[in-house]
Motif scaffolding. Structure first.
Motif, short mmCIF file in Angstrom:
data_model
loop_
_atom_site.label_atom_id
_atom_site.label_comp_id
_atom_site.label_asym_id
_atom_site.label_seq_id
_atom_site.Cartn_x
_atom_site.Cartn_y
_atom_site.Cartn_z
N PHE A 172 0.89 -1.33 0.04
CA PHE A 172 -0.10 0.02 0.18
C PHE A 172 0.86 1.13 0.03
O PHE A 172 0.51 2.24 -0.47
N GLY A 173 1.85 1.31 0.74
CA GLY A 173 2.92 2.38 0.61
C GLY A 173 4.03 2.07 1.45
O GLY A 173 4.22 0.93 2.15
N TRP A 174 4.80 3.10 1.65
CA TRP A 174 5.93 3.02 2.67
C TRP A 174 6.27 4.25 3.05
O TRP A 174 5.94 5.51 2.49
N GLU A 175 7.09 4.43 4.23
CA GLU A 175 7.64 5.87 4.78
C GLU A 175 8.89 5.54 5.71
O GLU A 175 8.81 4.40 6.04
N ARG A 184 15.81 3.59 8.66
CA ARG A 184 14.84 2.40 8.30
C ARG A 184 13.72 3.13 7.51
O ARG A 184 13.06 4.09 7.91
N LEU A 185 13.13 2.12 6.72
CA LEU A 185 11.95 2.44 6.05
C LEU A 185 10.73 1.66 6.63
O LEU A 185 11.20 0.37 7.06
N ARG A 186 9.67 1.90 6.57
CA ARG A 186 8.64 0.80 6.93
C ARG A 186 7.61 0.87 5.78
O ARG A 186 7.29 1.72 5.13
N VAL A 187 7.48 -0.69 5.25
CA VAL A 187 6.67 -0.92 4.04
C VAL A 187 5.56 -1.51 4.63
O VAL A 187 5.43 -2.45 5.29
N THR A 188 3.97 -1.10 4.09
CA THR A 188 3.14 -1.47 4.58
C THR A 188 2.38 -2.28 3.55
O THR A 188 2.06 -1.94 2.51
N THR A 189 1.73 -3.50 3.73
CA THR A 189 1.11 -4.21 2.73
C THR A 189 -0.20 -4.88 3.28
O THR A 189 -0.61 -4.56 4.52
N ASP A 190 -1.10 -5.44 2.40
CA ASP A 190 -2.34 -6.03 2.94
C ASP A 190 -2.02 -6.98 4.01
O ASP A 190 -2.94 -7.83 4.54
N GLY A 191 -0.77 -7.67 4.11
CA GLY A 191 -0.47 -8.77 4.92
C GLY A 191 0.21 -8.23 6.10
O GLY A 191 0.74 -9.03 7.02
#
Ligand SMILES: Cc1cc2nc3c(=O)[nH]c(=O)nc-3n(C[C@H](O)[C@H](O)[C@H](O)COP(=O)(O)OP(=O)(O)OC[C@H]3O[C@@H](n4cnc5c(N)ncnc54)[C@H](O)[C@@H]3O)c2cc1C
Length: 379
Positions: A172-175, A184-191
């Motif tokens: 869905f996105g990353w920040e 670091r980066l946080r990657v958000t998915t449907d899982g």
């Protein structure tokens, strides 16, 4: 939560190649795709992808494609799978066309053996081609084609053997995780969510929407690829016809392959811009196949048999038609990888290696500054 060295977003041929090279360097990597690769919904599917050495687009690609040949051959040996078929290539057009003059320039600068013939000779050597007056053909021995699904599968299998993880989830996105620049980066998915030191954006035509609001100078084109059963099959066998590209009008290129599984794949090296790949029609209209059939009748008359298949694919294009491989401005840990303007498949394992170099801070052997985002600044 696990922190990865790198997350690779998108497992078409580019992401798969990066995953494989990064895992082989011992990085802890996760590849994410929303569909099960290899699949036919992005840019890395179809009967064949051309590989050629006398690169008409620019001589700078020749060292990269030579490296890619070596890496595809090595992948064939490691996977025990046939990926690459050498058929020779014919690059056809008027003498002053970009396609003919560009192929000759790369051949001259890099010592690539080629023969140059006129239209009559071309038709004598390869009876599949209609004889056209006034054309020149640059014949290259080392050109051929890759089998897309097998290539993607082989890259992913090798990546997993080297410890890469893979998930079928939609990103869905990353920040940035926290406020630390370079952090670091946080990657958000449907899982779920994943933390990573680096993020490789290899989302093909979806890349523009995943660049966290940064406007990238990219256009996505919907492109049709079609395959016809030839009426004169013997002229279209792999031993009888090379892969070819024919600039029949300035900047209008028709391309094709010898018969693969009984059908000749052809297409136009151009598409229709679409604002969003998800809203583009996946149906191929009769008018679209009729346009391709008209070119088949004109240039490959014996291939004018029943339409076997037609589907769509996407080009992710930069304004100058060259690649975009760079770090995202202001976010060094985010790499932009898969904007190859419709001619990137052949380079994938070499691009995988150079991205793995960037991830491990190596300098690598290839100068990627011609592929930088900054070349479009001020333009
Ligand atoms: C018709 C056609 C003919 C071509 N012919 C040639 C050729 O002859 N020779 C050549 O060298 N090149 C050719 N190309 C170009 C080449 O195929 C492409 O450059 C290459 O396949 C691009 O691969 P990619 O991995 O960057 O993109 P893709 O294959 O599109 O992969 C992107 C991946 O990202 C995934 N994704 C996107 N968004 C998300 C999300 N939010 N969450 C999770 N996953 C996501 C998608 O599901 C997809 O799997 C051709 C291209 C087309 C369309």
């Amino acid at each position: 939560m696990i922190t990865y060295d790198a997350v690779v977003l998108g497992l078409g041929v580019m992401g798969s190649a990066v995953l494989r090279s990064a895992a082989a360097r011992g990085l802890r990597v996760l590849g994410i795709d929303r569909h099960h690769p290899p699949h036919a919904l992005g840019s890395s599917h179809g009967r064949a992808r051309m590989i050629r050495e006398a690169y008409f687009e620019h001589p700078l690609y020749v060292p990269l494609v030579r490296h890619a040949y070596e890496l595809w051959e090595r992948l064939e040996r490691e996977s025990g799978t046939s990926l690459l078929r050498i058929t020779g290539g014919a690059f056809i057009g008027n003498e002053d066309s970009g396609l003919v003059s560009g192929a000759l320039e790369s051949s001259r600068l890099h010592g690539i053996p080629v023969d140059v013939v006129d239209g009559a000779e071309l038709g004598r050597i390869f009876p599949a081609f209609a004889q056209q007056p006034g054309v020149r053909a640059v014949l290259e021995r080392r050109a051929g084609y890759l089998s897309p699904d097998r290539c993607v599968r082989a890259l992913l299998d090798r990546a997993e053997e080297s410890g890469a993880e893979r998930r079928i989830e939609e990103v869905f996105g990353w920040e940035i995780d926290g406020s630390r620049e370079g952090g670091r980066l946080r990657v958000t998915t449907d899982g779920g969510e994943y933390l990573t030191d680096s993020l490789v954006l290899a989302a093909g035509p979806w890349l523009p929407s995943l660049a966290a609001g940064q406007r990238l100078p990219l256009t996505v084109e919907r492109v049709v690829q079609a395959a016809f059963a030839p009426n004169r099959p013997t002229d279209y066998r792999q031993e009888s016809l090379p892969v070819f590209a024919w600039e029949f009008e300035p900047d209008r290129v028709f391309y094709g392959f010898p018969a693969i599984d009984g059908a000749v794949k052809v297409g136009l090296h151009h598409g229709t811009p679409v604002p969003d790949p998800d809203s583009a029609s996946r149906d191929v209209s009769t008018a679209e196949t009729a346009e391709i059939r008209t070119l088949v009748r004109k240039f490959l008359p014996g291939a004018d048999g029943p339409l076997v298949e037609a589907d769509i694919c996407f080009y992710t294009k930069t304004p100058d038609g060259h690649f975009l491989i760079d770090r995202l401005p202001g976010l060094e840990q985010v790499l932009l990888v898969s904007s190859c303007s419709g001619h990137g498949f052949k380079f994938a394992p070499a691009i995988g290696e150079l991205v793995a170099d960037l991830l491990t801070d190596g300098t690598g052997g290839f100068d990627i500054s011609p592929f930088s985002l900054s070349r479009f600044e001020g333009g």
